[in-house]
Structures are given as C-alpha cells and as structure tokens.
Design an enzyme around this catalytic site. Structure first.
Site, PDB file in Angstrom:
ATOM      1  N   GLN A 270      57.148  66.476  25.881  1.00  0.00           N
ATOM      2  CA  GLN A 270      58.283  66.814  25.022  1.00  0.00           C
ATOM      3  C   GLN A 270      58.416  68.313  24.829  1.00  0.00           C
ATOM      4  OE1 GLN A 270      60.624  64.345  24.019  1.00  0.00           O
ATOM      5  NE2 GLN A 270      59.337  63.460  25.622  1.00  0.00           N
ATOM      6  N   HIS A 273      60.897  70.384  27.036  1.00  0.00           N
ATOM      7  CA  HIS A 273      62.344  70.372  26.820  1.00  0.00           C
ATOM      8  C   HIS A 273      62.884  71.731  26.403  1.00  0.00           C
ATOM      9  CE1 HIS A 273      63.846  66.258  27.227  1.00  0.00           C
ATOM     10  NE2 HIS A 273      62.703  65.833  26.732  1.00  0.00           N
ATOM     11  N   GLU A 339      61.617  62.204  15.447  1.00  0.00           N
ATOM     12  CA  GLU A 339      62.548  61.630  16.431  1.00  0.00           C
ATOM     13  C   GLU A 339      61.816  60.565  17.255  1.00  0.00           C
ATOM     14  OE1 GLU A 339      65.305  63.185  20.169  1.00  0.00           O
ATOM     15  OE2 GLU A 339      63.570  64.350  19.511  1.00  0.00           O
ATOM     16  N   HIS A 340      60.676  60.942  17.829  1.00  0.00           N
ATOM     17  CA  HIS A 340      59.829  60.015  18.587  1.00  0.00           C
ATOM     18  C   HIS A 340      58.475  59.933  17.890  1.00  0.00           C
ATOM     19  CE1 HIS A 340      62.361  62.224  21.609  1.00  0.00           C
ATOM     20  NE2 HIS A 340      62.634  60.989  21.993  1.00  0.00           N
ATOM     21  N   ASP A 373      62.583  57.769  27.274  1.00  0.00           N
ATOM     22  CA  ASP A 373      63.551  58.756  27.747  1.00  0.00           C
ATOM     23  C   ASP A 373      64.387  58.219  28.907  1.00  0.00           C
ATOM     24  OD1 ASP A 373      62.915  60.706  25.928  1.00  0.00           O
ATOM     25  OD2 ASP A 373      61.496  61.743  27.236  1.00  0.00           O
ATOM     26  N   HIS A 432      97.834  48.420 -11.825  1.00  0.00           N
ATOM     27  CA  HIS A 432      97.066  47.533 -10.967  1.00  0.00           C
ATOM     28  C   HIS A 432      97.205  46.086 -11.442  1.00  0.00           C
ATOM     29  CE1 HIS A 432      95.318  51.214  -9.495  1.00  0.00           C
ATOM     30  NE2 HIS A 432      94.480  50.568  -8.682  1.00  0.00           N
TER      31      HIS A 432
END
Length: 441
Positions: A270, A273, A339-340, A373, A432
């Site tokens: 990761q 990235h 995230e992961h 992924d 109403h």
C-alpha cells in the site's frame, strides 16, 4: 524507517486515541482554494478550458477530449492476453458480488387502504473517474463501472487523464477496460477539471466536440489526489459524490502468531501507491513489531518504487503501534477507522466480526489487501481518513435513491384526520390540517 507508538499500560478515550494515532494531513481546504478557479473556468469555457488545463497539468493538449470509439476498441485489441484475462476475471467476480447487493423494494400495509411502498431507483447519469498519475488503475474502472451497471444506471461516462505518450488519450489499459465493460463514453480529462466537467457539463469548442461535449451527471465517483477530493467537496450539492477520498491506508491488527514477512509485504504494497499513503501495524507482540520493522527496511530498499515507499513509511501517517493485547488493539483499529484493515490474529474471523469501523476487512494470512484491490469481488473504492466511522465503500447503493410511495384511500385518511389536524395546529401550521379537512367538506 517506520516510527513506533507505545500505548501499553495506557487507558485512552476514543478522542485521545484519535489524537495519538497517525494520519496523513490532506490539506483539502488549501487545495480547494486552488481548485475553485479551475472549476469556474470549466463551467464558463467548457472544452476550451479543458484543453488549456490539460496542457497546463498533463503536458499535452488533447485533440479529442471525447475518446473516439475506434481508440477504445483498438486498445482492447492490443491488450496483453494475460492482463486481459486478469481484468475479465476481476469483472466476473466484482459483478457477482455487486449483483447480490441490490436491495429489494418493499410494501407495507398499515391499515385497510393505507399503504407505503419504497422503490429503489437508479440515478440517470453518473461520471466515473479513473486516476492516471503515479499509477494507472484499470481496476478502478472496473470497480466504478460494475457497481453503476449493477445498480441499473442508464448512462455512464468515464474520465481519465490524457497521456503524453498516447496522443493525448487516456492510458491504453484504461481504454481497454472500458471496452471490456461496454463503456462508450470516455473522456481524456483529468483531475479537478474532470469533476467540474461532470458536475456542470461542458460545451464543445472544436468540430470534433460537437455543440455539447458532455452533459452534466447526477453522481461523481472514483478515487483521486487531493485536488480531486477538493473538487468533489466544492461540487457536492450540485451532484452527489462517493467520498472525498484521500491517500490509501492499511492497518494490520496482528499478534505473535502472524508472519512478519506477510505483514511487511502488505504494508509495502500500500505504501507504493503514494508518498502520503499510510501503513500502520497494531500488535501486542514486541517481537513481531521488531521483525516487521526489519523486514520492511529490507523490502523498501529493494522494491521498484523504493523512494515513494520509503517516504510513505517514514511519514507521520505511518507507525507501528504497540498495545497490551488484542482487545486493546481492537479499540485502536476502531478509533483509527482504516480504509483497509487486515486481521492476522488467532481466531481472526471472530476478531473481524467485532470490528465496527473499517472500509473493508481482510481476514487471515491469505486475504491480503492486494486481493481486494483486484479480484476478491469486493469493491476497492473505500472511505479514507477516518470516514469509515460513518461511510461505506462504493457499491450498488452509491447509485440508488430510495423513493417512498404513499397510497391512502378516503377511509384510511379519515381515520387520521383529527390527529393530523391536532399536530399541525400544535406546530402552528394550520394550513396543513386544513388541507386534510378540505377532503371531507
């Protein structure tokens, strides 16, 4: 290379945990100030602005902002067979999982003649963004497109940055993925300007553009850099968005039984990235922490994107966090909201079922994030920056609206009339109640 945070012997509140845990500083607000003029330019000048911005940011001035059909099919014809097989396998698995996500309509009869139904209706048109900066992501095309297709969205458009070495068109593998998915509307537009084009549409300025280059969409999804995130923030409300996705994150909750080589490899995977990518190990084993740190050092210097990886691992967003036990580790990863999240502990499945905040959870030593992924079948467009505390990953639901349908007959309304009038008058909204009474005069 990677720092340590020692939480052993400390009892921290959730707020204190959030403050002490590592996190990338995105600077979305600062980026938004730079992005706002880009959005205005695209909104006012359409295709002309898009070409100027491509020349400025991507180093190429596209002749064709909308990719010609023959370029899409041609890219598929040139795709390496092994890559094509991999993408096709990913499409099958992602489609199978997302087909199961579709929610069911329902109908509730509250009394005789009193019915409320709920329908799930797909949005009409979506704009899907596929990044093309430090890496190229045909896998992101699959994740976005399949989810929208399985939701039943009638119109899908994909945008990806123009490439200098592909005649101003998006990367060939991006185009090939679009061909495999049957996507015909593809734009050579990147970054914040792509988000602006999707949100507001764009008029054409060259004969090949037509009078209208791109119609506005209802929802914009897809990952990107901080400028894409800032653009999404600025157009939210004009269109729906999936999330202000930031740099990728991995957290691993591991005990002494975990394989240090597996953990280190997953952290590296990761980190490659982005220099801002976050890699966090949470463990109750000092021995594992030391072994992982040493293995990370070796792998980081040997991997292809060594400089990027080392920046990410040495950054303030990455750390090894020492805890007293797995129970404290669970509290830490829930406060972090990765995230992961990988669980590499004894009874990993049981531990995973207790996690409340994570974009996606990967259970055991043979479910690495890399699987998700590409080919697990799950979606890899996931909430970052702690947004997993309240947000879900991309899915069919991202492109659906729940529409309630109310059907009461005269008798069913009459039963409630006096009560409606009483509540309406109490709220000082007498009209109403009068709207109900008018049906019984």
């Amino acid at each position: 290379m990677i720092s340590r945070i020692d939480l052993r012997g400390r009892t921290l509140t959730r707020r204190e945990l959030v403050d002490v845990l590592p996190r990338a500083e995105l600077g979305v607000e600062d980026a938004a100030a730079r992005v706002a003029p880009v959005i205005r330019d695209v909104r006012q000048h359409g295709a002309a602005a898009l070409r100027d911005l491509a020349e400025r940011f991507d180093g190429v001035r596209p002749t064709h902002l909308r990719v010609p059909a023959e370029a899409i099919t041609g890219a598929l014809e040139l795709l390496a067979p092994a890559v094509r097989a991999g993408l096709e396998e990913a499409i099958v698995r992602v489609r199978t999982v997302h087909a199961a996500q579709r929610p069911e309509d329902f109908s509730v009869d509250l009394a005789r003649g009193a019915r409320v139904r709920q329908r799930w209706v797909p949005v009409q048109r979506v704009g899907l963004y596929a990044p093309g900066g430090l890496a190229v992501y045909p896998s992101s095309v699959i994740m976005n497109v399949v989810a929208a297709q399985e939701a039943g969205v009638p119109e899908l458009a994909v945008a990806s940055p123009p490439q200098k070495d592909n005649d101003g068109l998006p990367h060939p593998t991006i185009l090939a993925a679009c061909a495999l998915l049957g996507v015909e509307e593809v734009y050579a537009v990147g970054g914040a300007q792509a988000v602006a084009m999707f949100a507001y549409g764009a008029d054409g300025t060259e004969p090949q553009d037509g009078d209208v280059l791109c119609e506005p969409v209802d929802v914009v999804t897809g990952p990107g850099n901080v400028y894409v995130a800032a653009a999404k923030r600025l157009v939210r409300g004009v269109v729906g968005i999936d999330a202000e996705a930031g740099p990728t994150e991995i957290a691993v909750l591991a005990d002494a039984g975990a394989d240090a080589g597996h953990v280190a490899s997953d952290l590296i995977s990761q980190a490659e990235h982005d220099p801002l990518a976050a890699a966090v190990l949470v463990t109750d084993s000092v021995e594992l922490a030391s072994a992982v740190a040493a293995r990370v050092q070796d792998l980081a210097t040997a991997t292809k994107h060594s400089s990027r990886v080392q920046q990410a691992l040495a950054g303030s967003q990455s750390a090894i966090v020492l805890v007293d036990d797995v129970e404290q580790g669970l509290a830490v990863v829930d406060a972090y909201g990765a995230e992961h999240l990988e669980i590499q502990t004894a009874d990993a499945a049981a531990v995973a079922d207790r996690v409340r905040s994570a974009g996606a959870i990967f259970v055991g030593p043979y479910s690495p994030v890399s699987l998700g992924d590409y080919m697990a079948g799950s979606n890899h467009v996931l909430p970052t920056g702690g947004c997993a505390h309240f947000a879900s990953g991309l899915g069919v639901h991202s492109f659906l609206k729940a529409v309630q349908v109310i059907e009461y007959d005269r008798e069913a309304l009459a039963v409630l009339a006096d009560r409606i009038v009483a509540v309406a008058n109490d709220e000082d909204l007498p009209a109403h109640g009068e709207a109900v009474r008018a049906r019984f005069l």
